[in-house]
Write an enzyme that holds these catalytic residues in place. Structure first.
Site, PDB file in Angstrom:
ATOM      1  N   LYS A 164       0.052  15.335  -2.878  1.00 55.03           N
ATOM      2  CA  LYS A 164       0.581  16.024  -4.059  1.00 55.03           C
ATOM      3  C   LYS A 164      -0.413  17.137  -4.377  1.00 55.03           C
ATOM      4  O   LYS A 164      -1.010  17.193  -5.462  1.00 55.03           O
ATOM      5  CB  LYS A 164       0.735  15.010  -5.211  1.00 55.03           C
ATOM      6  CG  LYS A 164       1.499  15.536  -6.410  1.00 55.03           C
ATOM      7  CD  LYS A 164       3.001  15.696  -6.189  1.00 55.03           C
ATOM      8  CE  LYS A 164       3.660  16.351  -7.391  1.00 55.03           C
ATOM      9  NZ  LYS A 164       5.097  16.658  -7.174  1.00 55.03           N
ATOM     10  N   ASP A 220       2.525   3.005  -0.472  1.00 55.55           N
ATOM     11  CA  ASP A 220       3.212   1.800  -0.958  1.00 55.55           C
ATOM     12  C   ASP A 220       4.669   2.127  -1.264  1.00 55.55           C
ATOM     13  O   ASP A 220       5.586   1.447  -0.810  1.00 55.55           O
ATOM     14  CB  ASP A 220       2.511   1.279  -2.222  1.00 55.55           C
ATOM     15  CG  ASP A 220       3.236   0.075  -2.799  1.00 55.55           C
ATOM     16  OD1 ASP A 220       3.602  -0.829  -2.030  1.00 55.55           O
ATOM     17  OD2 ASP A 220       3.462   0.055  -4.032  1.00 55.55           O
TER      18      ASP A 220
HETATM   19  C1  IPM Z   1       2.413  -4.086  -0.667  1.00 58.32           C
HETATM   20  C2  IPM Z   1       2.578  -4.669  -2.050  1.00 58.32           C
HETATM   21  C3  IPM Z   1       1.253  -4.715  -2.787  1.00 58.32           C
HETATM   22  C4  IPM Z   1       0.673  -3.314  -2.824  1.00 58.32           C
HETATM   23  C5  IPM Z   1       1.418  -5.295  -4.191  1.00 58.32           C
HETATM   24  C6  IPM Z   1       1.847  -6.730  -4.168  1.00 58.32           C
HETATM   25  C7  IPM Z   1       0.190  -5.175  -5.028  1.00 58.32           C
HETATM   26  O1  IPM Z   1       3.539  -3.965  -2.766  1.00 58.32           O
HETATM   27  O2  IPM Z   1       1.604  -4.617   0.125  1.00 58.32           O
HETATM   28  O3  IPM Z   1       3.131  -3.144  -0.339  1.00 58.32           O
HETATM   29  O4  IPM Z   1       1.070  -2.512  -3.666  1.00 58.32           O
HETATM   30  O5  IPM Z   1      -0.195  -3.028  -2.003  1.00 58.32           O
HETATM   31 MN    MN Z   2       4.644  -2.514  -1.610  1.00 60.59          MN
END
Ligand code: IPM
Ligand code: MN
Ligand code: NAD
Length: 332
Positions: A164, A220
């Site tokens: 970004k 993520d």
């Molecule tokens: C992932 C999950 C985790 C993250 C969560 C559970 C904290 O969403 O491994 O993708 O955000 O890393």
């Molecule tokens: Mn995730």
């Protein structure tokens, strides 16, 4: 070789039971030890990552994790997810590889896993303002990008760096670092995308991507989008790697409280994580390919509910293990 199994919470335990069957079928000589993590560990040990679990992981050749995060632990001031963050950080598994394959789609998200918004300073100011900070040292970014470029060199030779940079200082540094690292990989083509545009492109033209390299939070979010385009969360596996030490192998999905306890979760993501453990953790690429091939045959024959079938979690796991052992099943 020894592998640590961390089933965790919710469907984590259900899919891990299938991963165990598959590992035992494909490499019978392995030593497998189970340890607690997440909510289950908070209840039994008062700690989402008990010392014994962490020690076992550090001394292993690879760690397989199910999922953590179910139940209400607000009373404790900690979360089951804290256990996973501490584990990722302690093992320093900075390179989170998330492959997505389906039809024309063949992409790999390389997500930075031990820095960025997840690990920056956070707190509450006297006036009540709450803050999280996104910070990176250039070295953290460089090592992640070097991994991504090296991996692209073994694939279609293209890295899309997602940031970004029109808003964030960390992203501008990320972009400069990518340009600099690219000079060392003349056979790999680099392009840049802003993260909002990247989300749109993932939906419009997922087959257009090869390797995506990006920050922890962006990675993520984009990986759930990619999963939705390539068979769903039930299919998406990951490998989290460091430079020298055991890796952590886990599905992209979580504990799925909406379907937990019913033996209907798709164990494919977990079993694919076993294949990634075999390939990246234990140096057994042929065995990894056998697991993938067995998965494909079983999915074509008896898919789970999320893929339009009616196979239970355990029946699917039995079928994959059966394929690997060459008993009790046929392609008919
Ligand atoms: C992932 C999950 C985790 C993250 C969560 C559970 C904290 O969403 O491994 O993708 O955000 O890393
Ligand atoms: Mn995730
Ligand atoms: P989720 O990934 O658990 O579930 C999202 C949706 O996908 C649900 O409808 C679920 O039923 C479905 N789904 C997920 N895995 C599936 C599978 N194997 N087969 C069939 N359907 C599947 O996300 P959520 O519900 O937002 O999160 C639940 C909990 O899991 C939260 O506490 C979250 O923090 C945690 N979580 C943990 C991890 C991890 O341990 N690595 C990853 C993501 C979420």
């Amino acid at each position: 070789m020894n592998v640590v199994l961390l089933p965790g919470d919710g469907i984590g335990t259900e899919v891990m039971a299938q991963a165990r069957k598959v590992l035992e079928a494909v490499l019978p000589g392995l030593t497998l030890t189970e340890h607690r993590i997440g909510g289950e560990a908070m209840v039994h040990d008062g700690d989402p990552l008990p010392a014994a679990t962490l020690e076992a992981c550090r001394n292993s050749d690879g760690v397989l994790m199910g999922a953590v995060g179910a139940g209400d632990y607000a009373w404790s001031g900690r979360t089951p997810e804290d256990g996973m963050f501490t584990l990722r950080r302690t093992l320093d598994v900075y390179a989170n590889l998330r492959p997505f394959r389906s039809g024309e789609i063949d992409m790999l998200i390389v997500r930075e896993l031990v820095g960025g918004l997840y690990f920056g300073e956070r707190g509450t100011r006297p006036d009540g303002t709450v803050f999280d900070t996104l910070e990176y040292h250039p070295d953290q970014v460089e090592r992640l990008l070097r991994r991504a470029f090296a991996l692209a060199g073994t694939r279609r030779g293209r890295v899309t760096s997602v940031d970004k940079a029109n808003v964030l200082a960390t992203s501008r540094m990320w972009r400069e670092t990518a340009e600099r690292v690219a000079l060392d990989f003349p056979d790999v083509e680099l392009d840049h995308l802003l993260v909002d545009t990247a989300a749109m492109r993932l939906v419009q033209d997922p087959a257009g991507f090869d390797v995506i390299a990006t920050e922890n939070t962006f990675g993520d979010i984009l990986s759930d989008v990619a999963a939705a385009m390539a068979g769903g969360l039930g299919e998406a596996a990951s490998a989290s790697l460091t430079d020298d030490g055991p890796g952590l192998f886990e599905p992209v999905h979580g504990t799925a409280p909406d379907i937990a306890g019913r033996d209907i979760a798709n164990p494919t993501a977990m079993i694919r994580s076993v294949a990634m453990l075999l390939e990246h953790g234990l140096g057994q690429p042929d065995e990894a390919a056998r697991v993938e091939a067995a998965l494909e045959r079983v999915a074509a024959r008896t898919p789970t509910a999320d893929r339009g079938g009616s196979a239970t979690t355990s029946a699917f796991g039995d079928a994959v293990a059966g394929e690997l052992l060459g008993v009790g099943v046929s392609d008919a």
